[in-house]
Design an enzyme around this catalytic site. Structure first.
Site, PDB file in Angstrom:
ATOM      1  CG  HIS A  48      -1.949   1.086   1.205  1.00 27.54           C
ATOM      2  ND1 HIS A  48      -3.055   1.030   0.397  1.00 27.54           N
ATOM      3  CD2 HIS A  48      -2.026   2.249   1.878  1.00 27.54           C
ATOM      4  CE1 HIS A  48      -3.793   2.130   0.579  1.00 27.54           C
ATOM      5  NE2 HIS A  48      -3.187   2.878   1.479  1.00 27.54           N
ATOM      6  CD  GLU A  70      -3.703  -1.573  -1.568  1.00 25.28           C
ATOM      7  OE1 GLU A  70      -3.458  -1.001  -0.501  1.00 25.28           O
ATOM      8  OE2 GLU A  70      -4.089  -0.987  -2.600  1.00 25.28           O
ATOM      9  CG  ASN A 384      27.189 -26.221  -4.685  1.00 27.22           C
ATOM     10  OD1 ASN A 384      26.626 -26.229  -5.777  1.00 27.22           O
ATOM     11  ND2 ASN A 384      28.501 -26.192  -4.567  1.00 27.22           N
TER      12      ASN A 384
END
Length: 654
Positions: A48, A70, A384
């Site tokens: 917002h 939103e 990894n």
């Protein structure tokens, strides 16, 4: 565009970038803790805030994107849309697009992105709740430059349901407009009414516009109050206005004026200050050396004692100043850590694995120069761990483990070093399989490997082109990751070690200096030359005789506390004629640790510990391995700083 407008947009970019970086981590946390309403509210407020600030500055594409995002978040918050991984993919996609739009704003290139696909996906998610997102048209505010105010920080309180349905004005923006219209006394009334859900910010804004029109035509004393206007237009009842007025003093008390506690300083200025402090440290060292000589030479002179006291005071002040400047360059490692939750989440989904990333010690601080360089090595190690370390859910279940794997990324301070740890509860490294790969690649024979410790065998992982992956994928398997990690860590004067247990998991430990600019060093002498050895890598110093040195397979060694330590004569490394090079009896051994392996560096003299400022050597030949830079000692001499990790790298696998 005016300088003032440039500054406002720059503030917007900095603050919004920080919010977006934080959002990626919060979204991953939310996916693992769907019932955390505080987290949902925090995310909602952040999006917002971006929408309101973008609208205020006229960045309509940003407003359009964040508005529908939103709206989707509002439905998730209300429980109308289930937060599935697919839904999260779409939301994270919108955040990625926000980053792209920010880059365009930063570059001032005027390029508009095609938002059709991402908006369609967000619309599709929204319509899962059975209502069209377009029911609320997104605002496209085009404020003139004189009315623009910078976006307020994301942690500023609160956006409720009524405010979420508003046109994009935040409470902060409304406050700024009210203040500009000299309505200081009544400002909290509108704010309280919005917080109570009685009216929207749009309705209060309309009342302020009416008030402004009246104010332009009548005396100030006759201007109606905002509450009266809202009541007259049937927006609120008189009782609600009275309640707001009753709460007004309390609201003022709860929100004391916030004084700005920080300022932004250009990094070049900080670097310049750091360089000046470095020069001051060198001058301090020189002054202390001169005063020390005067004390020895003129013991009975009454003027020498005050000079020595003043020098001691300058030493104290210089040390405090140095620490203060160092702290201005320190940044929390959180800045690097924040990007990993999203990365691990996306990587785990692509590999069809269930992986949870836990972060610890994000508040640990590192020098800015190290923060900037440590990102890539950590990316390799974390990827990894997820790819090689964590097994598939079915495999883990068959082995009696939880289906979901865990990767722990942590940071903590250990003396003058910062330790970064990447730990997983996966399959660990199979040392026997690793030996097979080493023999297969012709890097060693079975007999040679039998004489090496487990930690020495694990060091082969860091050789260029070495990989244990059976299949080359987009993630790994080409053998170009771990050698890059080792190289980058070495450049930072750091070390990396591996701890692993088959079937239980692996841990990679990165030890890094707090700063690269000023270090503690041990000054050693070889013949007529003096060298500085970084104290971080020195374990101990030992005086030995020639009779203590034994030659094993062509390598000089010495036994220290039942441990065989290879010996390297520094004189031979730099072709310096000296007694120790020719087998003299009086010798000193500087014991150095690189990774988990010890080396003995033989020198003629030990001059003691000194704080040195590292200076790069322009045009210095890169063929002279083992030289990290140079410094100026207290007596004005230029001394080379050794880099043992590079100097002995060729001996790691001998």
């Amino acid at each position: 565009m005016s300088d003032e407008m440039d500054e406002i947009i720059n503030d917007f970019l900095i603050e919004t970038t920080e919010i977006v970086e934080d959002l990626s981590q919060k979204f991953v946390e939310l996916e693992n803790d769907k019932d955390n309403q505080d987290l949902v509210n925090g995310i909602f407020r952040s999006v917002h805030t971006i929408k309101g600030a973008s609208g205020f500055l006229g960045f309509n594409q940003m407003v359009q994107l964040t508005h529908i995002t939103e709206s989707v978040l509002k439905k998730i918050k209300d429980g109308d849309i289930p937060l599935t991984p697919a839904v999260m993919d779409v939301i994270l996609g919108s955040i990625d697009m926000v980053k792209v739009l920010l880059e365009h704003i930063k570059a001032k290139d005027g390029i508009e992105e095609d938002l059709t696909d991402i908006l369609a996906m967000l619309q599709g998610v929204y319509e899962q709740a059975g209502a069209p997102a377009a029911a609320e048209p997104p605002p496209t505010l085009q404020a003139p430059p004189e009315q623009v105010v910078p976006a307020m920080p994301a942690e500023e309180p609160a956006s409720n349901d009524a405010e979420a349905a508003s046109s994009g004005h935040t409470i902060e923006e409304l406050d700024a407009l009210m203040e500009a219209q000299s309505n200081q006394m009544l400002k909290p009334v509108g704010e309280i009414l919005v917080e109570n859900g009685a009216v929207t910010t749009d309705e209060v804004d309309d009342a302020l516009k009416i008030q402004t029109l009246i104010k332009d035509s009548v005396d100030v004393g006759e201007v109606p109050k905002v509450g009266d206007i809202l009541t007259a237009t049937d927006k609120v009842s008189k009782e609600e206005v009275k309640k707001a007025l009753t709460k007004q003093p309390q609201a003022e008390k709860e929100k004391p004026p916030q004084l700005e506690q920080t300022i932004r300083v250009d990094v070049e200025r900080l670097d310049n200050v750091l360089n000046l402090v470095g020069e001051l440290v060198l001058a301090r060292n020189r002054l202390m050396k001169v005063v020390s000589n005067l004390e020895l030479k003129y013991t009975d002179n009454a003027d020498v004692a005050p000079l020595a006291e003043l020098t001691a005071f300058i030493n104290l002040i210089t040390t405090d100043l140095q620490l203060a400047v160092m702290k201005t360059r320190m940044q929390p490692v959180r800045k690097v850590f924040n990007k990993f939750p999203r990365m691990v989440r996306d990587l785990a989904r692509s590999l069809k694995k269930d992986v949870e990333l836990n972060l610890s010690g994000e508040e640990t601080e590192l020098d800015k120069s190290i923060i900037e360089e440590i990102g890539d090595p950590l990316v390799h190690l974390v990827r990894n761990s997820v790819d090689h370390g964590i097994e598939m859910p079915e495999v883990r279940e068959a082995e009696g483990k939880p289906r979901g794997g865990t990767v722990l990324l942590s940071a903590y301070q250990e003396g003058n070093n910062i330790v970064l740890s990447i730990e997983d509860d996966g399959k660990g490294i199979d040392v026997e399989m690793l030996k097979g790969k080493i023999v297969e690649k012709g890097l060693g024979t079975p007999d040679e490997l039998e004489r090496l410790s487990t930690k020495e065998i694990l060091d082969y992982i860091f050789l260029p082109g070495f990989s244990t992956a059976k299949v080359v994928s987009d993630v790994s398997g080409r053998g170009v990751g771990m050698d890059v990690v080792k190289t980058n860590i070495s450049k930072l004067n750091g070390t990396i070690t591996i701890e692993t247990e088959k079937g239980k998991g692996s841990k990679f430990l990165l030890r890094l200096p707090l700063t690269l600019a000023i270090i503690q060093a041990l000054m050693v002498g070889v013949g007529t030359e003096v060298y500085a050895v970084p104290l971080a890598s020195v374990v101990e110093t030992v005086r030995i005789d020639q009779s203590n040195i034994k030659t094993i397979r062509g390598q000089e060694t010495v036994i220290l506390r039942n441990e065989i330590v290879p010996v390297h004569r520094l004189a031979n490394k730099f072709f310096i004629p000296t007694a120790s090079a020719n087998g003299g009896n009086k010798m000193y051994l500087v014991v150095i640790v690189i990774g988990e392996k010890k080396f003995g560096m033989m020198v003629d003299k030990l001059f003691g510990q000194e704080e040195v400022v590292i200076k790069s050597i322009e045009g210095f030949s890169s063929s002279s391995e083992g030289i990290a830079g140079a410094t100026i000692t207290g007596d004005g001499k230029v001394v080379l700083i050794l880099d043992p990790a590079v100097m002995f790298v060729g001996d790691l696998h001998n």
